[in-house]
Design a protein around this motif. Sequence first.
Motif, PDB file in Angstrom:
ATOM      1  N   MET A   1     -18.955  13.518   1.268  1.00 60.84           N
ATOM      2  CA  MET A   1     -18.522  12.131   1.252  1.00 60.84           C
ATOM      3  C   MET A   1     -19.181  11.324   2.369  1.00 60.84           C
ATOM      4  SD  MET A   1     -17.081   9.651  -0.071  1.00 60.84           S
ATOM      5  CE  MET A   1     -16.518  10.625  -1.449  1.00 60.84           C
ATOM      6  N   VAL A   2     -19.362  11.958   3.534  1.00 58.87           N
ATOM      7  CA  VAL A   2     -20.086  11.278   4.613  1.00 58.87           C
ATOM      8  C   VAL A   2     -21.484  10.896   4.130  1.00 58.87           C
ATOM      9  CG1 VAL A   2     -21.154  11.619   6.871  1.00 58.87           C
ATOM     10  CG2 VAL A   2     -18.794  12.322   6.507  1.00 58.87           C
ATOM     11  N   VAL A  20     -15.624  -1.588   3.859  1.00 59.52           N
ATOM     12  CA  VAL A  20     -15.731  -0.415   2.990  1.00 59.52           C
ATOM     13  C   VAL A  20     -14.502  -0.386   2.091  1.00 59.52           C
ATOM     14  CG1 VAL A  20     -15.953   2.091   2.885  1.00 59.52           C
ATOM     15  CG2 VAL A  20     -16.990   0.825   4.785  1.00 59.52           C
ATOM     16  N   ASP A  21     -14.712  -0.570   0.805  1.00 63.31           N
ATOM     17  CA  ASP A  21     -13.614  -0.617  -0.159  1.00 63.31           C
ATOM     18  C   ASP A  21     -13.283   0.805  -0.614  1.00 63.31           C
ATOM     19  OD1 ASP A  21     -11.913  -0.953  -2.368  1.00 63.31           O
ATOM     20  OD2 ASP A  21     -12.788  -2.905  -2.834  1.00 63.31           O
ATOM     21  N   ARG A  22     -12.269   1.383  -0.012  1.00 66.99           N
ATOM     22  CA  ARG A  22     -11.897   2.763  -0.347  1.00 66.99           C
ATOM     23  C   ARG A  22     -11.517   2.900  -1.815  1.00 66.99           C
ATOM     24  NH1 ARG A  22      -9.733   1.465   4.609  1.00 66.99           N
ATOM     25  NH2 ARG A  22      -9.937   2.948   6.345  1.00 66.99           N
ATOM     26  N   ASN A  23     -10.767   1.933  -2.329  1.00 64.92           N
ATOM     27  CA  ASN A  23     -10.311   2.009  -3.722  1.00 64.92           C
ATOM     28  C   ASN A  23     -11.491   1.975  -4.696  1.00 64.92           C
ATOM     29  OD1 ASN A  23      -7.574   2.080  -2.999  1.00 64.92           O
ATOM     30  ND2 ASN A  23      -7.437  -0.153  -2.938  1.00 64.92           N
ATOM     31  N   GLU A  24     -12.445   1.103  -4.433  1.00 63.76           N
ATOM     32  CA  GLU A  24     -13.602   0.996  -5.322  1.00 63.76           C
ATOM     33  C   GLU A  24     -14.422   2.281  -5.310  1.00 63.76           C
ATOM     34  OE1 GLU A  24     -17.717  -1.642  -5.763  1.00 63.76           O
ATOM     35  OE2 GLU A  24     -16.051  -2.392  -4.538  1.00 63.76           O
ATOM     36  N   ARG A  33      -8.419   8.902  -2.328  1.00 58.93           N
ATOM     37  CA  ARG A  33      -8.867   8.220  -1.116  1.00 58.93           C
ATOM     38  C   ARG A  33      -8.914   9.155   0.097  1.00 58.93           C
ATOM     39  NH1 ARG A  33      -7.270   2.518  -0.176  1.00 58.93           N
ATOM     40  NH2 ARG A  33      -6.248   3.377   1.683  1.00 58.93           N
ATOM     41  N   VAL A  34      -8.319  10.325  -0.013  1.00 58.96           N
ATOM     42  CA  VAL A  34      -8.216  11.218   1.150  1.00 58.96           C
ATOM     43  C   VAL A  34      -9.583  11.616   1.704  1.00 58.96           C
ATOM     44  CG1 VAL A  34      -7.413  13.458   1.966  1.00 58.96           C
ATOM     45  CG2 VAL A  34      -5.946  12.064   0.495  1.00 58.96           C
ATOM     46  N   PRO A  35     -10.514  12.155   0.871  1.00 61.36           N
ATOM     47  CA  PRO A  35     -11.823  12.527   1.439  1.00 61.36           C
ATOM     48  C   PRO A  35     -12.603  11.323   1.953  1.00 61.36           C
ATOM     49  CG  PRO A  35     -11.840  12.725  -0.957  1.00 61.36           C
ATOM     50  CD  PRO A  35     -10.424  12.516  -0.566  1.00 61.36           C
ATOM     51  N   ILE A  36     -12.370  10.164   1.354  1.00 62.17           N
ATOM     52  CA  ILE A  36     -13.050   8.955   1.829  1.00 62.17           C
ATOM     53  C   ILE A  36     -12.565   8.603   3.229  1.00 62.17           C
ATOM     54  CG2 ILE A  36     -13.450   6.499   1.381  1.00 62.17           C
ATOM     55  CD1 ILE A  36     -12.994   7.130  -1.594  1.00 62.17           C
ATOM     56  N   GLN A  37     -11.239   8.678   3.422  1.00 61.80           N
ATOM     57  CA  GLN A  37     -10.689   8.389   4.740  1.00 61.80           C
ATOM     58  C   GLN A  37     -11.191   9.394   5.777  1.00 61.80           C
ATOM     59  OE1 GLN A  37      -9.069   5.798   5.814  1.00 61.80           O
ATOM     60  NE2 GLN A  37      -8.998   6.685   7.880  1.00 61.80           N
ATOM     61  N   GLU A  38     -11.259  10.656   5.399  1.00 62.41           N
ATOM     62  CA  GLU A  38     -11.760  11.674   6.323  1.00 62.41           C
ATOM     63  C   GLU A  38     -13.207  11.389   6.718  1.00 62.41           C
ATOM     64  OE1 GLU A  38     -11.171  15.218   4.099  1.00 62.41           O
ATOM     65  OE2 GLU A  38      -9.050  15.445   4.674  1.00 62.41           O
ATOM     66  N   ALA A  39     -14.020  10.949   5.748  1.00 65.42           N
ATOM     67  CA  ALA A  39     -15.417  10.618   6.033  1.00 65.42           C
ATOM     68  C   ALA A  39     -15.507   9.400   6.955  1.00 65.42           C
ATOM     69  CB  ALA A  39     -16.169  10.351   4.730  1.00 65.42           C
ATOM     70  N   LEU A  40     -14.643   8.434   6.744  1.00 70.05           N
ATOM     71  CA  LEU A  40     -14.655   7.233   7.586  1.00 70.05           C
ATOM     72  C   LEU A  40     -14.281   7.560   9.025  1.00 70.05           C
ATOM     73  CD1 LEU A  40     -13.086   4.610   5.154  1.00 70.05           C
ATOM     74  CD2 LEU A  40     -15.453   4.695   5.969  1.00 70.05           C
ATOM     75  N   VAL A  41     -13.363   8.501   9.198  1.00 69.17           N
ATOM     76  CA  VAL A  41     -12.999   8.929  10.557  1.00 69.17           C
ATOM     77  C   VAL A  41     -14.223   9.508  11.258  1.00 69.17           C
ATOM     78  CG1 VAL A  41     -11.651  10.594  11.891  1.00 69.17           C
ATOM     79  CG2 VAL A  41     -10.564   9.296  10.047  1.00 69.17           C
ATOM     80  N   GLY A  56      -8.900  -2.606   7.593  1.00 70.53           N
ATOM     81  CA  GLY A  56      -9.759  -1.624   6.957  1.00 70.53           C
ATOM     82  C   GLY A  56     -10.941  -1.225   7.814  1.00 70.53           C
ATOM     83  N   ALA A  57     -11.912  -0.571   7.180  1.00 70.77           N
ATOM     84  CA  ALA A  57     -13.112  -0.076   7.864  1.00 70.77           C
ATOM     85  C   ALA A  57     -14.291  -0.978   7.527  1.00 70.77           C
ATOM     86  CB  ALA A  57     -13.403   1.357   7.453  1.00 70.77           C
ATOM     87  N   PHE A  58     -15.099  -1.261   8.535  1.00 69.78           N
ATOM     88  CA  PHE A  58     -16.242  -2.153   8.376  1.00 69.78           C
ATOM     89  C   PHE A  58     -17.499  -1.482   8.932  1.00 69.78           C
ATOM     90  CE2 PHE A  58     -12.514  -4.738   8.310  1.00 69.78           C
ATOM     91  CZ  PHE A  58     -12.785  -5.789   7.434  1.00 69.78           C
TER      92      PHE A  58
END
Length: 234
Positions: A1-2, A20-24, A33-41, A56-58
Amino acid sequence: MVTHLLNLVLTGKLRSGDRVDRNEIAQDLGISRVPIQEALVQLEHDGIVSTRYHRGAFVERFDESTVLEHHELDGLLNGIASARAAANPTPRILSELDALMRSLRTAKEPRNFAEIAWEYRRVVNDEYAGPRLHATIRASQNLIPRVFFMTYQHSRDDMLPFYEEENAAMHRRDPDAARAACISRSQLMAKTMVAELCRRGVFAPREERAEDNVAVLPVPPDPDHTPERSSAVL
């Protein structure tokens, strides 16, 4: 995902300041959304995105100077481990690196050359980088897409001289030369990557940025080969 999120940045689908639109992304990939959030961290830790409370994340600033700085750090960090190797080269490590050098010299395909080069770096870093340095080197590699240098047709011709010099420096126990080889290699990698991002329109051409009075870091001195010939995909 990263890797997926980085690819959105490296292809210009996400640009500096974009949210960064997690839902999209979750919908496009058919995942939660879990792996997306982990990648954003992870990407926030690496300075590529920033999280704003309740917003959100930018994407952080991503321009030529960012790429140059990123590779500058990568060269310095790998240079630390390489200098340590040159200061105290063991017969075992020299033997392993010499075998890898023979493979680098005979590698014909860009992918094969890149894989051997990454193995060379792994051998040096595993032996001479402590846990903290090792972790920082791994983080510094996030913005350096391995797939690009696996498809860049001139990677062997461009990069092999730096590995030759680094390896020779280790044999003659010259830490400064080993460090310099790593830094010079990363400078060329940065210039190559910037040229490709300009080619695909992610970055504006240099002359356009100069007209807009946008300050950029100077491109490192050009070695024998010019990266603008690349048409590889990041």
